[in-house]
Design a protein around this motif. Sequence first.
Motif, PDB file in Angstrom:
ATOM      1  N   ARG A  33       7.421  -5.250   7.480  1.00  0.00           N
ATOM      2  CA  ARG A  33       7.381  -5.281   8.765  1.00  0.00           C
ATOM      3  C   ARG A  33       6.693  -4.019   9.437  1.00  0.00           C
ATOM      4  NH1 ARG A  33       6.670  -8.615  13.111  1.00  0.00           N
ATOM      5  NH2 ARG A  33       4.791  -7.568  12.461  1.00  0.00           N
ATOM      6  N   PHE A  34       7.359  -2.799   9.032  1.00  0.00           N
ATOM      7  CA  PHE A  34       7.024  -1.568   9.412  1.00  0.00           C
ATOM      8  C   PHE A  34       6.360  -0.506   8.337  1.00  0.00           C
ATOM      9  CE2 PHE A  34      10.701  -2.775  11.853  1.00  0.00           C
ATOM     10  CZ  PHE A  34      10.037  -2.900  13.259  1.00  0.00           C
ATOM     11  N   PHE A  35       5.492   0.099   8.395  1.00  0.00           N
ATOM     12  CA  PHE A  35       4.673   0.467   7.274  1.00  0.00           C
ATOM     13  C   PHE A  35       4.049   1.628   7.932  1.00  0.00           C
ATOM     14  CE2 PHE A  35       1.866  -2.310   9.533  1.00  0.00           C
ATOM     15  CZ  PHE A  35       0.696  -1.905   9.464  1.00  0.00           C
ATOM     16  N   ASP A  36       3.892   2.697   6.757  1.00  0.00           N
ATOM     17  CA  ASP A  36       3.223   4.053   6.951  1.00  0.00           C
ATOM     18  C   ASP A  36       1.807   4.077   6.990  1.00  0.00           C
ATOM     19  OD1 ASP A  36       3.584   6.879   7.308  1.00  0.00           O
ATOM     20  OD2 ASP A  36       2.416   6.980   5.383  1.00  0.00           O
ATOM     21  N   VAL A  37       1.187   4.828   7.905  1.00  0.00           N
ATOM     22  CA  VAL A  37      -0.515   4.956   8.142  1.00  0.00           C
ATOM     23  C   VAL A  37      -0.931   6.218   8.081  1.00  0.00           C
ATOM     24  CG1 VAL A  37      -0.541   2.505   8.941  1.00  0.00           C
ATOM     25  CG2 VAL A  37      -0.377   4.676  10.510  1.00  0.00           C
ATOM     26  N   SER A  38       0.075   7.211   7.347  1.00  0.00           N
ATOM     27  CA  SER A  38      -0.471   8.590   7.556  1.00  0.00           C
ATOM     28  C   SER A  38      -1.631   8.901   6.504  1.00  0.00           C
ATOM     29  CB  SER A  38       0.727   9.479   7.130  1.00  0.00           C
ATOM     30  OG  SER A  38       1.341   9.141   6.023  1.00  0.00           O
ATOM     31  N   ASP A  39      -1.684   8.039   5.353  1.00  0.00           N
ATOM     32  CA  ASP A  39      -2.813   8.067   4.416  1.00  0.00           C
ATOM     33  C   ASP A  39      -3.875   6.747   4.491  1.00  0.00           C
ATOM     34  OD1 ASP A  39      -4.272   9.318   2.631  1.00  0.00           O
ATOM     35  OD2 ASP A  39      -3.295   8.575   0.792  1.00  0.00           O
ATOM     36  N   LEU A  40      -3.706   6.236   5.904  1.00  0.00           N
ATOM     37  CA  LEU A  40      -4.706   4.891   5.867  1.00  0.00           C
ATOM     38  C   LEU A  40      -5.823   4.996   5.304  1.00  0.00           C
ATOM     39  CD1 LEU A  40      -4.190   2.152   7.079  1.00  0.00           C
ATOM     40  CD2 LEU A  40      -5.377   3.165   9.072  1.00  0.00           C
ATOM     41  N   TYR A  41      -6.535   5.977   5.662  1.00  0.00           N
ATOM     42  CA  TYR A  41      -7.713   6.259   5.147  1.00  0.00           C
ATOM     43  C   TYR A  41      -7.886   7.197   3.827  1.00  0.00           C
ATOM     44  CZ  TYR A  41      -8.932   4.334   9.411  1.00  0.00           C
ATOM     45  OH  TYR A  41      -9.096   3.601  10.569  1.00  0.00           O
ATOM     46  N   THR A  42      -7.557   6.530   2.639  1.00  0.00           N
ATOM     47  CA  THR A  42      -7.196   6.963   1.515  1.00  0.00           C
ATOM     48  C   THR A  42      -7.588   8.531   1.127  1.00  0.00           C
ATOM     49  OG1 THR A  42      -6.776   4.805   0.496  1.00  0.00           O
ATOM     50  CG2 THR A  42      -6.655   6.616  -1.066  1.00  0.00           C
ATOM     51  N   LYS A  43      -6.901   9.535   1.182  1.00  0.00           N
ATOM     52  CA  LYS A  43      -7.168  10.776   1.000  1.00  0.00           C
ATOM     53  C   LYS A  43      -7.911  11.332  -0.185  1.00  0.00           C
ATOM     54  CE  LYS A  43      -5.884  15.718   1.405  1.00  0.00           C
ATOM     55  NZ  LYS A  43      -4.609  16.653   1.641  1.00  0.00           N
ATOM     56  N   ARG A  44      -7.595  10.638  -1.280  1.00  0.00           N
ATOM     57  CA  ARG A  44      -7.963  10.892  -2.658  1.00  0.00           C
ATOM     58  C   ARG A  44      -9.516  10.378  -2.329  1.00  0.00           C
ATOM     59  NH1 ARG A  44      -8.507   6.642  -6.027  1.00  0.00           N
ATOM     60  NH2 ARG A  44      -6.541   5.608  -4.982  1.00  0.00           N
ATOM     61  N   LEU A  45      -9.672   9.096  -2.017  1.00  0.00           N
ATOM     62  CA  LEU A  45     -11.225   8.341  -1.990  1.00  0.00           C
ATOM     63  C   LEU A  45     -11.926   9.128  -1.009  1.00  0.00           C
ATOM     64  CD1 LEU A  45     -10.198   4.740  -2.361  1.00  0.00           C
ATOM     65  CD2 LEU A  45     -11.018   6.270  -4.211  1.00  0.00           C
ATOM     66  N   ARG A  46     -11.499   9.746  -0.045  1.00  0.00           N
ATOM     67  CA  ARG A  46     -12.313  10.700   0.847  1.00  0.00           C
ATOM     68  C   ARG A  46     -13.014  11.884   0.109  1.00  0.00           C
ATOM     69  NH1 ARG A  46      -8.049  10.716   4.623  1.00  0.00           N
ATOM     70  NH2 ARG A  46      -8.087  12.831   5.013  1.00  0.00           N
ATOM     71  N   GLY A  47     -12.254  12.481  -0.797  1.00  0.00           N
ATOM     72  CA  GLY A  47     -12.861  13.466  -1.591  1.00  0.00           C
ATOM     73  C   GLY A  47     -13.840  12.831  -2.555  1.00  0.00           C
ATOM     74  N   LEU A  48     -13.588  11.697  -3.012  1.00  0.00           N
ATOM     75  CA  LEU A  48     -14.616  10.808  -3.979  1.00  0.00           C
ATOM     76  C   LEU A  48     -16.144  11.042  -3.207  1.00  0.00           C
ATOM     77  CD1 LEU A  48     -15.656   9.520  -6.559  1.00  0.00           C
ATOM     78  CD2 LEU A  48     -14.752   7.342  -5.414  1.00  0.00           C
ATOM     79  N   VAL A  49     -15.899  10.430  -1.909  1.00  0.00           N
ATOM     80  CA  VAL A  49     -16.998  10.280  -0.901  1.00  0.00           C
ATOM     81  C   VAL A  49     -17.958  11.518  -0.790  1.00  0.00           C
ATOM     82  CG1 VAL A  49     -17.938   9.323   1.162  1.00  0.00           C
ATOM     83  CG2 VAL A  49     -16.011   8.157  -0.010  1.00  0.00           C
ATOM     84  N   ARG A  50     -16.987  12.562  -0.449  1.00  0.00           N
ATOM     85  CA  ARG A  50     -17.771  13.853  -0.395  1.00  0.00           C
ATOM     86  C   ARG A  50     -18.385  14.459  -1.764  1.00  0.00           C
ATOM     87  NH1 ARG A  50     -12.580  14.785   2.336  1.00  0.00           N
ATOM     88  NH2 ARG A  50     -11.760  16.058   0.514  1.00  0.00           N
ATOM     89  N   THR A  51     -17.884  14.077  -2.727  1.00  0.00           N
ATOM     90  CA  THR A  51     -18.590  14.464  -4.091  1.00  0.00           C
ATOM     91  C   THR A  51     -19.725  13.685  -4.087  1.00  0.00           C
ATOM     92  OG1 THR A  51     -16.506  14.941  -5.244  1.00  0.00           O
ATOM     93  CG2 THR A  51     -18.582  14.438  -6.550  1.00  0.00           C
ATOM     94  N   CYS A  52     -19.865  12.106  -3.626  1.00  0.00           N
ATOM     95  CA  CYS A  52     -21.029  11.369  -3.782  1.00  0.00           C
ATOM     96  C   CYS A  52     -21.920  11.922  -2.873  1.00  0.00           C
ATOM     97  CB  CYS A  52     -20.486   9.844  -3.463  1.00  0.00           C
ATOM     98  SG  CYS A  52     -19.520   9.310  -4.531  1.00  0.00           S
ATOM     99  N   GLY A  53     -21.572  12.538  -1.784  1.00  0.00           N
ATOM    100  CA  GLY A  53     -22.553  13.016  -0.804  1.00  0.00           C
ATOM    101  C   GLY A  53     -23.298  14.151  -1.181  1.00  0.00           C
ATOM    102  N   GLU A  54     -22.538  15.187  -1.933  1.00  0.00           N
ATOM    103  CA  GLU A  54     -22.985  16.337  -2.394  1.00  0.00           C
ATOM    104  C   GLU A  54     -23.928  15.961  -3.641  1.00  0.00           C
ATOM    105  OE1 GLU A  54     -19.574  18.250  -3.678  1.00  0.00           O
ATOM    106  OE2 GLU A  54     -19.046  18.813  -1.701  1.00  0.00           O
ATOM    107  N   ASN A  55     -23.700  14.967  -4.368  1.00  0.00           N
ATOM    108  CA  ASN A  55     -24.584  14.445  -5.424  1.00  0.00           C
ATOM    109  C   ASN A  55     -26.011  14.063  -4.994  1.00  0.00           C
ATOM    110  OD1 ASN A  55     -22.719  15.215  -7.353  1.00  0.00           O
ATOM    111  ND2 ASN A  55     -21.889  13.069  -7.461  1.00  0.00           N
ATOM    112  N   LEU A  56     -25.923  13.363  -3.984  1.00  0.00           N
ATOM    113  CA  LEU A  56     -27.235  12.832  -3.367  1.00  0.00           C
ATOM    114  C   LEU A  56     -27.735  13.766  -2.267  1.00  0.00           C
ATOM    115  CD1 LEU A  56     -25.614   9.314  -2.291  1.00  0.00           C
ATOM    116  CD2 LEU A  56     -27.322   9.880  -4.445  1.00  0.00           C
ATOM    117  N   GLY A  57     -27.342  14.804  -2.051  1.00  0.00           N
ATOM    118  CA  GLY A  57     -27.884  15.909  -1.384  1.00  0.00           C
ATOM    119  C   GLY A  57     -27.654  15.591   0.247  1.00  0.00           C
TER     120      GLY A  57
END
Length: 280
Positions: free
Chosen positions: A159-183
């Motif tokens: 019923r009640f749930f935490d959303v402090s890591d709703l946009y998964t921090k670990r995967l945000r790091g992955l996306v940043r790395t992907c962006g760097e790889n593509l310039g």
Amino acid sequence: MKNRPIDNYSVEMYQAAADYILERAGTRPDIGLVLGSALGNLAQLIENPVIIPYAEIPNFLTSTVASHAGQLILGTLEGKRVMCMSGRFHYYEGYDFEDLVIPMRVMQCCGVQTVILTNAAGAINESYRPGDIMIISDHLKLTGASPLRGPNREEFGPRFFDVSDLYTKRLRGLVRTCGENLGLSLREGVYYFAVGPQFETPAEIRAMRILGADAVGMSTVTEALTCGHMGMDLIALSLITNMAAGVLDQPVTGEEVDETGRRSAADFSALIREIVSRLE
């Protein structure tokens, strides 16, 4: 437009939709992908596609936005099994917030555990420019309503749930790395959810900026909250298609959104493919 009030949706009804999809597809997807306004061309990247119009799926919703294809596409992308929504659903179409849980719950019933949400957004942050890609790190939703309002389905989450890591921090790091790889120089910021369908007023944009928002749009947050309720991993990306109202001395138009989407399609597609290739 709606099949029935959301209060009457049982777990079995979600599963019936999923069973229909899986029977048509012949395999279970691992990754869910939702394509927003001006981003529908990404669906053409999916190999061996099985295409299912939303209207054919039991207990599903129907898209009314002209620029959204309104179909589910299952196939492979970078060797991964994906389930792609080409077009999504919005509060401004006439759906209740409670209706908007349906697609993500059906995705999970199909086997999806990681979701990539995309959208077209207006820039509130004055350092942003059309064509930028923003990783959503958090959001602001001040409408007062929630897609999780109403009877809770314990099978999906508490019923009640935490959303402090709703946009998964670990995967945000992955996306940043992907962006760097593509310039690609990616932005990372806060997305403000506005209900639409009108674009925001200059005064509203000024208020959003004071509150800490970097971009604004009319989607994504209801889906993100539904994923959070179910404990799914989540990536959300905004393609900045225009400067928000009042930033420039010119009106905001839907045509501008579509044109920026076309011009930025190659970079955005490359980023999605890189992300999918690196997801476990």
